[in-house]
Design a protein around this motif. Structure first.
Motif, PDB file in Angstrom:
ATOM      1  N   THR A  16       0.843  -1.209   0.000  1.00 36.76           N
ATOM      2  CA  THR A  16       0.000   0.000   0.000  1.00 36.76           C
ATOM      3  C   THR A  16       0.875   1.255   0.000  1.00 36.76           C
ATOM      4  O   THR A  16       2.019   1.241   0.431  1.00 36.76           O
ATOM      5  CB  THR A  16      -0.901   0.026   1.241  1.00 36.76           C
ATOM      6  OG1 THR A  16      -0.047  -0.117   2.393  1.00 36.76           O
ATOM      7  CG2 THR A  16      -1.906  -1.101   1.193  1.00 36.76           C
ATOM      8  N   GLN A  17       0.244   2.354  -0.454  1.00 39.78           N
ATOM      9  CA  GLN A  17       0.958   3.617  -0.665  1.00 39.78           C
ATOM     10  C   GLN A  17       1.039   4.418   0.625  1.00 39.78           C
ATOM     11  O   GLN A  17       0.518   5.537   0.702  1.00 39.78           O
ATOM     12  CB  GLN A  17       0.221   4.447  -1.727  1.00 39.78           C
ATOM     13  CG  GLN A  17       0.168   3.819  -3.100  1.00 39.78           C
ATOM     14  CD  GLN A  17       1.481   3.968  -3.852  1.00 39.78           C
ATOM     15  OE1 GLN A  17       2.439   4.550  -3.349  1.00 39.78           O
ATOM     16  NE2 GLN A  17       1.522   3.403  -5.042  1.00 39.78           N
ATOM     17  N   ASP A  18       1.693   3.892   1.611  1.00 38.77           N
ATOM     18  CA  ASP A  18       1.845   4.644   2.853  1.00 38.77           C
ATOM     19  C   ASP A  18       3.150   4.230   3.519  1.00 38.77           C
ATOM     20  O   ASP A  18       3.894   3.404   2.982  1.00 38.77           O
ATOM     21  CB  ASP A  18       0.646   4.427   3.787  1.00 38.77           C
ATOM     22  CG  ASP A  18       0.371   2.951   4.010  1.00 38.77           C
ATOM     23  OD1 ASP A  18       1.293   2.105   3.829  1.00 38.77           O
ATOM     24  OD2 ASP A  18      -0.772   2.611   4.365  1.00 38.77           O
ATOM     25  N   GLU A  19       3.417   4.815   4.655  1.00 40.72           N
ATOM     26  CA  GLU A  19       4.687   4.568   5.310  1.00 40.72           C
ATOM     27  C   GLU A  19       4.887   3.087   5.614  1.00 40.72           C
ATOM     28  O   GLU A  19       5.951   2.519   5.378  1.00 40.72           O
ATOM     29  CB  GLU A  19       4.755   5.404   6.593  1.00 40.72           C
ATOM     30  CG  GLU A  19       6.087   5.338   7.274  1.00 40.72           C
ATOM     31  CD  GLU A  19       6.176   6.268   8.498  1.00 40.72           C
ATOM     32  OE1 GLU A  19       5.679   7.419   8.421  1.00 40.72           O
ATOM     33  OE2 GLU A  19       6.721   5.826   9.522  1.00 40.72           O
ATOM     34  N   GLU A  20       3.829   2.457   6.122  1.00 40.58           N
ATOM     35  CA  GLU A  20       3.950   1.035   6.444  1.00 40.58           C
ATOM     36  C   GLU A  20       4.187   0.212   5.183  1.00 40.58           C
ATOM     37  O   GLU A  20       4.989  -0.723   5.171  1.00 40.58           O
ATOM     38  CB  GLU A  20       2.703   0.565   7.190  1.00 40.58           C
ATOM     39  CG  GLU A  20       2.612   1.111   8.613  1.00 40.58           C
ATOM     40  CD  GLU A  20       3.961   1.061   9.352  1.00 40.58           C
ATOM     41  OE1 GLU A  20       4.557  -0.032   9.461  1.00 40.58           O
ATOM     42  OE2 GLU A  20       4.441   2.140   9.785  1.00 40.58           O
ATOM     43  N   GLY A  21       3.453   0.596   4.132  1.00 38.50           N
ATOM     44  CA  GLY A  21       3.629  -0.095   2.855  1.00 38.50           C
ATOM     45  C   GLY A  21       5.059   0.037   2.355  1.00 38.50           C
ATOM     46  O   GLY A  21       5.658  -0.919   1.851  1.00 38.50           O
ATOM     47  N   PHE A  22       5.610   1.234   2.477  1.00 36.14           N
ATOM     48  CA  PHE A  22       6.977   1.449   2.020  1.00 36.14           C
ATOM     49  C   PHE A  22       7.961   0.574   2.797  1.00 36.14           C
ATOM     50  O   PHE A  22       8.840  -0.072   2.209  1.00 36.14           O
ATOM     51  CB  PHE A  22       7.365   2.920   2.155  1.00 36.14           C
ATOM     52  CG  PHE A  22       8.828   3.159   1.890  1.00 36.14           C
ATOM     53  CD1 PHE A  22       9.345   3.076   0.600  1.00 36.14           C
ATOM     54  CD2 PHE A  22       9.706   3.427   2.935  1.00 36.14           C
ATOM     55  CE1 PHE A  22      10.692   3.273   0.364  1.00 36.14           C
ATOM     56  CE2 PHE A  22      11.060   3.623   2.696  1.00 36.14           C
ATOM     57  CZ  PHE A  22      11.556   3.545   1.401  1.00 36.14           C
ATOM     58  N   LYS A  23       7.802   0.561   4.123  1.00 39.18           N
ATOM     59  CA  LYS A  23       8.714  -0.259   4.937  1.00 39.18           C
ATOM     60  C   LYS A  23       8.630  -1.735   4.550  1.00 39.18           C
ATOM     61  O   LYS A  23       9.641  -2.419   4.359  1.00 39.18           O
ATOM     62  CB  LYS A  23       8.386  -0.099   6.427  1.00 39.18           C
ATOM     63  CG  LYS A  23       8.751   1.260   7.001  1.00 39.18           C
ATOM     64  CD  LYS A  23       8.365   1.302   8.482  1.00 39.18           C
ATOM     65  CE  LYS A  23       8.347   2.712   9.017  1.00 39.18           C
ATOM     66  NZ  LYS A  23       7.689   2.802  10.330  1.00 39.18           N
ATOM     67  N   ALA A  24       7.394  -2.182   4.406  1.00 43.99           N
ATOM     68  CA  ALA A  24       7.206  -3.596   4.060  1.00 43.99           C
ATOM     69  C   ALA A  24       7.800  -3.912   2.684  1.00 43.99           C
ATOM     70  O   ALA A  24       8.473  -4.933   2.491  1.00 43.99           O
ATOM     71  CB  ALA A  24       5.711  -3.939   4.098  1.00 43.99           C
ATOM     72  N   ALA A  25       7.546  -2.981   1.746  1.00 43.39           N
ATOM     73  CA  ALA A  25       8.045  -3.199   0.383  1.00 43.39           C
ATOM     74  C   ALA A  25       9.568  -3.215   0.377  1.00 43.39           C
ATOM     75  O   ALA A  25      10.203  -4.053  -0.284  1.00 43.39           O
ATOM     76  CB  ALA A  25       7.519  -2.106  -0.548  1.00 43.39           C
ATOM     77  N   ALA A  26      10.167  -2.290   1.093  1.00 42.82           N
ATOM     78  CA  ALA A  26      11.627  -2.206   1.127  1.00 42.82           C
ATOM     79  C   ALA A  26      12.224  -3.472   1.724  1.00 42.82           C
ATOM     80  O   ALA A  26      13.215  -4.024   1.230  1.00 42.82           O
ATOM     81  CB  ALA A  26      12.055  -0.974   1.921  1.00 42.82           C
ATOM     82  N   GLN A  27      11.596  -3.944   2.793  1.00 42.47           N
ATOM     83  CA  GLN A  27      12.100  -5.162   3.436  1.00 42.47           C
ATOM     84  C   GLN A  27      11.983  -6.374   2.511  1.00 42.47           C
ATOM     85  O   GLN A  27      12.903  -7.177   2.391  1.00 42.47           O
ATOM     86  CB  GLN A  27      11.340  -5.400   4.737  1.00 42.47           C
ATOM     87  CG  GLN A  27      11.818  -4.428   5.835  1.00 42.47           C
ATOM     88  CD  GLN A  27      10.962  -4.486   7.085  1.00 42.47           C
ATOM     89  OE1 GLN A  27       9.749  -4.472   6.993  1.00 42.47           O
ATOM     90  NE2 GLN A  27      11.606  -4.531   8.239  1.00 42.47           N
ATOM     91  N   LYS A  28      10.821  -6.448   1.866  1.00 47.56           N
ATOM     92  CA  LYS A  28      10.608  -7.546   0.919  1.00 47.56           C
ATOM     93  C   LYS A  28      11.654  -7.508  -0.205  1.00 47.56           C
ATOM     94  O   LYS A  28      12.212  -8.531  -0.601  1.00 47.56           O
ATOM     95  CB  LYS A  28       9.193  -7.395   0.347  1.00 47.56           C
ATOM     96  CG  LYS A  28       8.853  -8.294  -0.826  1.00 47.56           C
ATOM     97  CD  LYS A  28       8.697  -9.751  -0.451  1.00 47.56           C
ATOM     98  CE  LYS A  28       8.183 -10.587  -1.629  1.00 47.56           C
ATOM     99  NZ  LYS A  28       8.574 -11.980  -1.540  1.00 47.56           N
TER     100      LYS A  28
END
Lengths: 335, 335, 335, 335, 335, 335
Positions: free
Chosen positions: E209-221
């Motif tokens: 998702t397009q939010d801070e949590e989404g960014f963190k998750a995407a980066a980690q993935k």
């Protein structure tokens, strides 16, 4: 009045301002042109009914090209929008002893991708009295060649006057055909030849000389070889510098040789499209029933005046051209 | 290939558009030039390895000047940024019988404030095969004079070719030195003299006449007086109007007199920097080992072509110049 | 020094850039001019005290016209702002063999609506030493004619020098008067005639020939018919093309014929206002007490130099003109 | 009506088009300005009688500057032409969060070389009702400082209103004087102070705070220290970005505090000269006898409107300013 | 200092002036750009040593592109001239609620015809500390993809930092490869990922998702899937209109989340190349050893400032960017 | 598809570049427009079949106007060339709190001289489905009024939809008629009313209030008084500054009230012709059978987008407008 039809690429010219090199410029002036479209536009300025056949890009560049042609008064109803970029060329304008230079980007463009099945020649040639083509179109691509050939065959069968301006450009013709042969084939489908010793030599492989006798001999040989052709119209240019030119016109009507006086042009504003202005002058003479001598005087004056107009298209009027054709080259202010 | 080094002011030209007077204008076109930088830029266009030595202002004007030189391909690594404004001049461009006019703002600028200790000639002249200077630099300020002199002395000691273009400008030389004496001193530190009867007369106080015999006599006298000088290269200009010029080049190699045919230039686009284009042509001939006759033909053609280029710098290529040097001045469109 | 007064329309010129046609342009360059204002502006550049009398529009266009005149140094204190638009004309600039074309929008403008009661000639002519008028003003409207006539009558009664430049323009004169008759009437109120065979023939209905003898005869006839006129000043133009002209001046002072050498002008920058530059040169000669031969040499040089200046007004200085008048037409760069 | 006299440098601004950096430009727009000349020009637009005192360069650049001032309607009869270049500055125009940048070339120019003996203050101040100066002039050179001081002393002795706009620019003042002291000295010779907390702190070395109370205290302190000063006029600017500003004006007349409403300016066209527009508004109020509240409203509106005008000078009219001063900021089209 | 190498197309942008449509224009402003070249140019402005790898056309257009890059200070010694036209695009610039529009002509150009054997990666990567690429290059042609892949493989093997900006453009990728797969393959050969949720979703086929949590998750993935990647740098744009934008930057360094404050940009001068300015800011931070928080603040400020610069390249300096990065967005005039 | 016919003046707009005043300019940008022609041009961009009826000047200005209309795709076959100058207006473009200003030169022009007998309404209205007029035309001259009235009477008798945009401009109507009465008479010959409370109050002499209730009451009153009118379409503008506007549209279809959301427009590029863009949007909705709510959303979006287009004519496409009508105002770049 009948309809004149022209077929060919609509191409965009991009030039640095003045006599600048690209590397010292941040902007480019642009014009839409294309040798056959230039003829169409000039004829529309003369008041003739003209239709141009081509492809343009299906984007805002193509829309601008269409708007430009519409503004000239050209019928654009049979021009297709296709998903390829519009052909274009860059030109650095020379001055005096420095030559202008051109570099092209046209071989993968909208017109290069034209196909015979995209052009409804039957409908287009209905009501057409004259079809004009040049040696540029068949040099672009197989599709352009085939599309033109279909049109010429149909036009010839309908008794339409076909003006051929078969200049040979050696740096085109990259798609595999022999340009000399193709031009010869297409000239055989035409009824009026616009060209002189150079063009005949290119097409027939002859070696006629660059003088009056050479022209007469070349014209006779051409008519002999290509029976559909009835007349040969030529112009002869002497380039003293990029901004100083002399031109005269000559013709052979099968029996008689005609020649205009020479016009000297200084302070050339724009050299591009001057040959097209000549062709348009000829077509105007043909369509309005001028005598041969009058026709070449008008065409030569049109060519001369085009040198004073920026852009690819001759925007001068029949009245302005006629005045020059009658010898008034004083450029005296008209209030 | 060796490195050519040039030394001199980088100066900004500001001109109203077209042939406008300042008082009828709201904008100015600008170019970065300077007689020695123009030579450097032209040589870089020819593909030589060139380094220019100067000061520029430590502001966005100086940065723009540096970016301009970099764009030409000049090595700017030894140009200093100093806290004085960049020198500049305004020019109203004449036409026909109206002369162009120039007014300078350069005597308190970045280059006028150059000091010998700012220039590391040892490093700069390492790998250098030719050092070029003109009579403008020592005319600006004591600092410029001393800096140049140091460079010439070192270069001479290293056996580097030194081309002197010692034009005398009477409206400079305001800082107290006698220009004739300084130029004579610096010419004695040089190996190639670019100039003719005028320059010799100014420097030696002689009275040679403005003709072929005068040139030969002046050149011989010069070489006699200044033993380091081996050759004298000159160009002769006839100005028919601001937009119509004729030029030819001549040389004396110590034994033989050489002379090119005269080139006529109409429709002059820009008169500035044509002498520098000539000098660059000479330097190119020297660096690439051309014979004398070939060198002056190339230099004369370079000078002629510069008249067709806007700005201070000759942006034409070796190919374009060679074509003119071989006599093709028809300016015929190149597709 | 006395005051020169000029009377006439202030008109705006609108031209596409370069040699463009209107239909290929999106912008227009504009200049404020008007044949008599051009004379005033040129005289102000020469340092004379000049006042112009006219009406301008009471809007930001009129304000711009006033600011322009003020910038030239013209006294505008007697120009009225009225509720009619400023007169204007469009001009497509020709080149070489293509003529420039002009179309006017002036017959319902601010000046056309001038009325004698709006102009306080008594105050204006106080301190005036020379009043200048042309044949354009009385051709615009009855009001302009009557206003001018009042001024001439008063000036004549005061012994003021009156310079008449009575060019006849057939496409004006739409308000009902016979132009030939009106010009004759107004010339009779003048003391210096600026014109030659054409103008005399138009005004007197004579048929003098276009040569030196014809000019002498015409001038003598004119002075005979119009006793207030003491001298006749003429210029003769040969137009080779829109950008190539030749001019010389001639005069008859009642006893002697004077003639200048001919100046050739190539690369014409702007043809408009060249006659006004000539007139201003004459007025300058008259006001500063030059001899006749010197006056026409100065006026002819002024006219020649105006061809190199964009806009309607001759912005060159007395020094520049004097140099050309003395024969220096080399256009050599002045640093 | 009396005459307003202004004294100061006429300086040329050179800016790349739009928001370009110099290094990406080939042309520069130019304007003539100078903080005091801007005031003069604005007052001339308002219809006041204004004379500007300065030096300009004796070349075509200086002539263009003079023509520009004349076009504004400024009396230039006491401006001298001298043999030094006109001062100038380059400006890269910022937008939004990017700041504009300026670099000067003025410290060896025509105005920097002004000398007291060149200015005939006796004649100039005859008939003068108000003399305006700013802190820029005495910061340029000793000569400018001494020349100004002489004028102020004479004007004070004649009872002329003297408006001081003593902004302190730390990057000027390179000729050896202490700017704070000089400004204090010259303010003591003035009768109206244009400035606020910053200026008082710079001049008196005080530490007043940037708020309404600080302004009142600073104004009182100033009047106490400098008895010739009767009133203090200030404007307060909040810069949100290069193109978004807010301004209001405040004043202290010795007894009462006045304050205008704040005007918000978006889409700033040109930030330069807005303070001068404010000063011109004040001078207009003073010369036409407006009350204090009306004066600062007019001045604040003038300042606001200047943000919408290109160049250094406020070209808006009294009518336009009055409308904004009365609260109409809708920018509704006027047909 | 080490060398940064960039690889990608040099493309010409052609835009009508202002906010004009093509069909209402006669001229085009042009800029040379290309997403990776923009990064190179910006880094050169920052003073880094940068080399760009590409093909350009062997004509005066290609020469102009080379001169432009040289002017920026980019090392062009490994750029080849080939016999295909330079890629280009037309852009109509929108304003407010009207979007800008772009149409490309690049798929048969000089860069599209690049071949792995034309690029000497061994030599180029010698001394290189960072190699930058984007998702545009492999989308153009098989040759561009293969050439890039070879470079990445060699660089990875040499331990060079590789910054990937793998934006997916759906309207490219016409030569037959699956863009998502190719980008994934090339990212696996990289060490720094420039992108956020969108890019990760495109490449991994995820749905973050397009939010801070989404960014963190995407980066980690991403880091989990692509072990060579150590850090993820993103910027988040909110487009309020074509001329009004907000941006902030965020990063994940494998352990910690970083985020800058948001900068609001009004009066956008040029939207193109803002992402490249961000990337250049990042590379500068990486090359100069900035901490992550400092790096993204610098990169975000660089991106913001680019919106105020015309053309494709961020011409602002490290000093200007640092000032904005530290929160000064007032745009206050710098004298 | 049927033909839309528009009737009205073709007028030339002349504006200094940017936000310049005339007095600081040397060039003017020009556009051809005219409120009804603007509608025609916009409809032609949408693909409708449109014919415009007018007079133009029989000179190169009129030819340029015709070429412009032809370029838009408007049928010009019934436009006459007459021997009067083309109407024109000058406009100084304001910014922020400074208003734009307009001054006209149209009352003696080509259109003002139109006569009923010059227009062949029978032929023109053959195949016509909608005739559009505005309150400008009958305000110009008696001839324009009578010509329009004849057309409306015939159209009404043929059952053609007639859209009236009867804006009252008090500074026109100088030829003697009462504008309120004439507009009322012509509205009675119309079937669709484009206007709101202001227009109804002007025409009926009523005093309805400027709010939703006022609009409803005014619309009902209008329909009651003028039985041919079936629907009333209005737009409401809030002008925050010259460059910041808000608009929404409302309608009354005889039974129901409709209203769009409000669109905010910042960074206005051109304010002229926005009302005409709205009218063209309405006509497009009427001709293509859109529902009322859809029609006003389309028209309001067309009006909003026109603010981003230079010139008098809305050059945006149906696709662009539809996107805004559906709420996308982000101005996101389209590649």
């Amino acid at each position: 009045m009948g309809k004149v039809v022209t077929f060919g690429e609509v191409i965009m010219r991009l030039s640095p301002p003045g006599y600048n090199k690209m590397k010292q410029s941040h902007s480019l002036e642009f014009f839409f042109g294309g040798t056959e479209m230039n003829v169409a536009a000039s004829l529309a300025q003369f008041g003739l009914n003209v239709q141009h056949i081509s492809n343009v890009s299906d984007d805002f560049v193509g829309q601008a090209a269409l708007a430009c042609m519409q503004g000239y008064g050209i019928d654009i109803s049979h021009i297709k929008k296709v998903n390829h970029p519009l052909g274009l060329y860059f030109m650095e304008v020379g001055s005096g002893l420095r030559a202008s230079q051109i570099t092209y980007n046209r071989l993968h463009g909208a017109f290069a991708n034209i196909k015979p099945e995209q052009v409804d020649w039957e409908t287009i040639l209905d009501g057409c009295t004259l079809l004009h083509w040049t040696g540029i179109s068949p040099a672009i691509s197989e599709g352009a060649y085939q599309t033109l050939k279909q049109g010429l065959e149909l036009a010839l069968s309908k008794g339409i006057t076909i003006t051929a301006d078969p200049a040979y450009r050696s740096n085109l013709w990259q798609y595999g055909r022999n340009g000399h042969e193709v031009l010869a084939e297409l000239c055989r489908l035409s009824t009026v030849f616009i060209g002189g010793v150079n063009e005949v030599n290119e097409i027939l492989g002859t070696q006629f000389t660059q003088d009056e006798e050479g022209f007469k001999a070349a014209a006779q040989k051409l008519i002999q070889d290509m029976p559909n052709i009835a007349k040969v119209y030529d112009k002869v240019r002497t380039g003293l510098s990029a901004t100083h030119q002399k031109i005269f016109a000559q013709a052979w009507d099968g029996k008689t040789y005609f020649k205009t006086s020479e016009i000297e042009i200084t302070d050339v504003v724009d050299r591009i499209g001057t040959g097209d202005a000549y062709a348009a002058g000829l077509v105007y003479g043909l369509e309005t029933g001028m005598a041969v001598a009058e026709t070449i005087a008008f065409a030569n004056a049109a060519c001369a005046l085009k040198h004073t107009i920026a852009g690819d298209v001759n925007l001068t009027s029949v009245a302005e051209i006629s005045e020059v054709a009658q010898g008034n080259v004083s450029g005296r202010l008209k209030r």
